[in-house]
Design a protein around this motif. Structure first.
Motif, PDB file in Angstrom:
ATOM      1  N   LYS A 228     121.376  62.973  90.396  1.00  0.00           N
ATOM      2  CA  LYS A 228     120.013  62.600  90.787  1.00  0.00           C
ATOM      3  C   LYS A 228     119.018  62.883  89.657  1.00  0.00           C
ATOM      4  O   LYS A 228     118.108  62.080  89.409  1.00  0.00           O
ATOM      5  N   VAL A 229     119.212  64.037  88.982  1.00  0.00           N
ATOM      6  CA  VAL A 229     118.317  64.373  87.867  1.00  0.00           C
ATOM      7  C   VAL A 229     118.539  63.401  86.712  1.00  0.00           C
ATOM      8  O   VAL A 229     117.583  62.936  86.080  1.00  0.00           O
ATOM      9  N   ALA A 230     119.814  63.080  86.445  1.00  0.00           N
ATOM     10  CA  ALA A 230     120.135  62.153  85.355  1.00  0.00           C
ATOM     11  C   ALA A 230     119.541  60.773  85.602  1.00  0.00           C
ATOM     12  O   ALA A 230     119.128  60.079  84.662  1.00  0.00           O
ATOM     13  N   LYS A 231     119.473  60.358  86.891  1.00  0.00           N
ATOM     14  CA  LYS A 231     118.919  59.046  87.241  1.00  0.00           C
ATOM     15  C   LYS A 231     117.403  59.084  87.403  1.00  0.00           C
ATOM     16  O   LYS A 231     116.782  58.097  87.779  1.00  0.00           O
ATOM     17  N   ARG A 232     116.810  60.239  87.157  1.00  0.00           N
ATOM     18  CA  ARG A 232     115.363  60.445  87.283  1.00  0.00           C
ATOM     19  C   ARG A 232     114.890  60.294  88.720  1.00  0.00           C
ATOM     20  O   ARG A 232     113.714  59.983  88.973  1.00  0.00           O
ATOM     21  N   GLU A 233     115.798  60.485  89.677  1.00  0.00           N
ATOM     22  CA  GLU A 233     115.415  60.469  91.089  1.00  0.00           C
ATOM     23  C   GLU A 233     114.876  61.839  91.501  1.00  0.00           C
ATOM     24  O   GLU A 233     114.241  61.968  92.547  1.00  0.00           O
ATOM     25  N   LEU A 234     115.155  62.834  90.693  1.00  0.00           N
ATOM     26  CA  LEU A 234     114.746  64.205  90.968  1.00  0.00           C
ATOM     27  C   LEU A 234     114.506  64.904  89.632  1.00  0.00           C
ATOM     28  O   LEU A 234     115.227  64.670  88.666  1.00  0.00           O
ATOM     29  N   ASP A 235     113.461  65.735  89.581  1.00  0.00           N
ATOM     30  CA  ASP A 235     113.212  66.475  88.344  1.00  0.00           C
ATOM     31  C   ASP A 235     113.973  67.802  88.373  1.00  0.00           C
ATOM     32  O   ASP A 235     114.304  68.317  89.455  1.00  0.00           O
ATOM     33  N   PRO A 236     114.293  68.380  87.219  1.00  0.00           N
ATOM     34  CA  PRO A 236     115.092  69.605  87.177  1.00  0.00           C
ATOM     35  C   PRO A 236     114.415  70.810  87.821  1.00  0.00           C
ATOM     36  O   PRO A 236     115.089  71.707  88.336  1.00  0.00           O
ATOM     37  N   TYR A 237     113.081  70.842  87.797  1.00  0.00           N
ATOM     38  CA  TYR A 237     112.360  71.964  88.399  1.00  0.00           C
ATOM     39  C   TYR A 237     112.548  71.978  89.918  1.00  0.00           C
ATOM     40  O   TYR A 237     112.868  73.004  90.524  1.00  0.00           O
TER      41      TYR A 237
ATOM     42  N   ASP B 155     115.481  73.546  94.972  1.00  0.00           N
ATOM     43  CA  ASP B 155     116.286  73.088  96.110  1.00  0.00           C
ATOM     44  C   ASP B 155     117.612  73.845  96.180  1.00  0.00           C
ATOM     45  O   ASP B 155     118.076  74.205  97.271  1.00  0.00           O
ATOM     46  N   ILE B 156     118.222  74.077  95.030  1.00  0.00           N
ATOM     47  CA  ILE B 156     119.491  74.802  95.003  1.00  0.00           C
ATOM     48  C   ILE B 156     119.315  76.207  95.543  1.00  0.00           C
ATOM     49  O   ILE B 156     120.118  76.702  96.335  1.00  0.00           O
TER      50      ILE B 156
END
Length: 315
Positions: free
Chosen positions: A290-299, A304-305
């Motif tokens: 999701k982060v790689a696809k820019r659907e979610l930012d790493p922060y 969330d984790i």
């Protein structure tokens, strides 16, 4: 575990080696032994040996250890070698370079691969130090992998840090201006029989002249460790720095700061272990995608984790 504790109290070096191996492999039994025998720690004096590769750290460490042994002192050496990021193997070259010490009953050597741990030390270094302290070592040398700026971690572990340099290693002094020079309590210009040793010594002295933040002025010592030249001067400087720390009251404060660093490191390890135990590889890679696809930012992903674990539920 009662057996290994009894054997360590009896001075069994094989038991010490076994305890360190278990600690390096994150075995809970090792943690229990160290916890139960922690009251025996705090007596060994910790000497960090750091500096650029090729400066002769291992040779200097070996000569210093041999000199202390002749005084009847018990010496532990933790020598950290780099681990390959591809094979996971370590050269453990210090076992080769310190061969002359293996027959000395007063000296115990443990080489440890860094296993990808930054800072110049191995992940199991602190546990190995505790184990050797419990065993009754008078001095423990911690020799870092020698990789440059990341060596700063040694200052948060050792009582006295010896920075080892050598002439002819390029613009080493200039490259070290950005902070690593500040961690040295003693500077050793080894291989001083080479051209440029005096120049290197003068450059270090000039840089130390600019540091007025400390009441301790590090000594700069020329050595040819291979030939035992200058070793007595380094021993004197270590003793001088130890007396300075204790007489000024800095020693206890420094030990407390180092314990704080250790606690924070353990907290980080435990929190990471707790988080990863509640996160499957599939879930992790799903978030990565999701982060790689820019659907979610790493922060947001990291938040969330944490929320998905028991740690995130502790409010």
């Amino acid at each position: 575990m009662m057996d290994i504790k009894k054997r360590i109290l009896e001075g069994d070096r094989l038991a010490l080696a076994k305890l360190i191996t278990m600690a390096e492999n994150n075995r809970p039994e090792a943690t229990e032994v160290i916890k139960e025998m922690y009251y025996r720690t705090g007596n060994a004096y910790l000497i960090g040996i750091t500096g650029l590769p090729g400066a002769g750290k291992s040779t200097l460490t070996a000569k210093l250890a041999k000199a202390y042994s002749k005084m009847g002192k018990k010496i532990g050496i933790v020598a950290c070698d780099p681990t390959s990021p591809y094979t996971g193997g370590a050269i453990l070259g210090d076992r080769i370079r310190m061969q002359e010490l293996f027959t000395d009953p007063n000296i115990f050597i443990r080489s440890m691969g860094s296993r990808g741990h930054l800072g110049g030390l191995s992940k199991g270094t602190r546990a190995a130090i505790r184990a050797m302290d419990i065993f009754g070592m008078d001095y423990i040398f911690i020799e870092t992998v020698g990789v440059g700026q990341s060596e700063v971690e040694i200052a948060g572990t050792a009582d006295t840090t010896v920075m080892v340099l050598a002439p002819g290693l390029g613009d080493d002094i200039q490259a070290m201006k950005a902070g690593i020079m500040e961690i040295g309590d003693i500077f050793v210009v080894n291989k001083a029989d080479r051209e440029g040793a005096e120049k290197t010594s003068r450059e270090i002295e000039a840089m130390l002249d600019l540091n007025e933040r400390s009441s301790w002025r590090p000594r700069v010592i020329l050595t040819v460790a291979q030939d035992n030249k200058g070793i007595e001067d380094v021993l004197y400087a270590i003793d001088e720095h130890m007396r300075y720390l204790k007489d000024s009251g800095i020693f206890d404060n420094k030990r407390r700061e180092n314990i704080k660093n250790e606690l924070l490191e353990l907290l980080t390890q435990n929190i990471m272990a707790e988080i990863m135990s509640g996160l499957s590889k599939e879930d992790l890679m799903g978030i990565v995608d999701k982060v790689a696809k820019r659907e979610l930012d790493p922060y947001s992903a990291s938040t969330d984790i944490i929320k998905q674990t028991r740690i995130g539920g502790c409010r």
